[in-house]
Write a protein that holds these residues in place. Structure first.
Motif, PDB file in Angstrom:
ATOM      1  N   ARG A   1       0.840  -1.191   0.000  1.00 23.37           N
ATOM      2  CA  ARG A   1       0.000   0.000   0.000  1.00 23.37           C
ATOM      3  C   ARG A   1       0.887   1.257   0.000  1.00 23.37           C
ATOM      4  O   ARG A   1       2.100   1.172   0.112  1.00 23.37           O
ATOM      5  CB  ARG A   1      -0.924  -0.006   1.220  1.00 23.37           C
TER       6      ARG A   1
ATOM      7  N   GLU B   1      -1.569   5.217   3.518  1.00 20.54           N
ATOM      8  CA  GLU B   1      -2.350   4.098   4.050  1.00 20.54           C
ATOM      9  C   GLU B   1      -1.667   3.500   5.268  1.00 20.54           C
ATOM     10  O   GLU B   1      -2.325   3.163   6.257  1.00 20.54           O
ATOM     11  CB  GLU B   1      -2.546   3.025   2.972  1.00 20.54           C
TER      12      GLU B   1
ATOM     13  N   CYS C   1      -2.385  -5.679   0.112  1.00 22.79           N
ATOM     14  CA  CYS C   1      -2.796  -4.292  -0.065  1.00 22.79           C
ATOM     15  C   CYS C   1      -4.045  -4.115   0.788  1.00 22.79           C
ATOM     16  O   CYS C   1      -4.260  -4.884   1.723  1.00 22.79           O
ATOM     17  CB  CYS C   1      -3.041  -3.979  -1.546  1.00 22.79           C
ATOM     18  N   ALA C   2      -4.879  -3.153   0.473  1.00 24.56           N
ATOM     19  CA  ALA C   2      -6.081  -2.932   1.281  1.00 24.56           C
ATOM     20  C   ALA C   2      -7.118  -4.027   1.086  1.00 24.56           C
ATOM     21  O   ALA C   2      -7.679  -4.539   2.051  1.00 24.56           O
ATOM     22  CB  ALA C   2      -6.689  -1.566   0.962  1.00 24.56           C
TER      23      ALA C   2
END
Length: 129
Positions: free
Chosen positions: A39, A43, A86-87
């Motif tokens: 990310r 973030e 990642c998210a």
């Protein structure tokens, strides 16, 4: 558009299937595994990261793993299995597939990403400013 982003992610997941969230949690702290948070810095600062994760933003990842690149980072090429996240597991799916295509065969990504990790109540490390 010939292929949507969702199509690309689905294809990436066929090439490199995601790692189940619980299986990823079991790997936390294993000496043979390196978690990699792809990310962006905002973030990381806003939501934290998985404890001990190497932070390598998506935009530089391929350059950091390539020994021929002037941006090469040996810590991403030390023989450990790379577990990307990642998210929500879209960027990490694409990144894992790209690294696999580059020749890294021991790479995967976390199903559901950091959002699922945090929602499950798994450990999160805050990042200092």
């Amino acid at each position: 558009m010939a292929h949507s982003a969702a199509d690309l992610v689905a294809g990436a997941n066929v090439l490199v299937p995601p790692l189940a969230l619980d299986a990823a949690r079991e790997l936390l702290g294993a000496a043979s595994v390196r978690f990699v948070d792809i990310r962006e810095v905002r973030e990381w600062e806003r939501t934290g990261t998985i404890p001990g994760a190497y932070r390598a933003s998506r935009g530089m990842l391929e350059f950091w793993v390539d020994p021929a690149s002037p941006y090469y980072r040996p810590s991403l090429d030390d023989g450990r299995r790379l577990v990307l996240y990642c998210a929500s597991a879209w960027r990490s799916a694409l990144a894992a597939a790209t690294l696999f295509q580059m020749g890294l065969t021991d790479v995967t990504h976390i199903d559901g990403g950091f959002t699922a990790w945090r929602s499950a109540g798994y450990p999160v490390e805050r990042i200092g400013h």
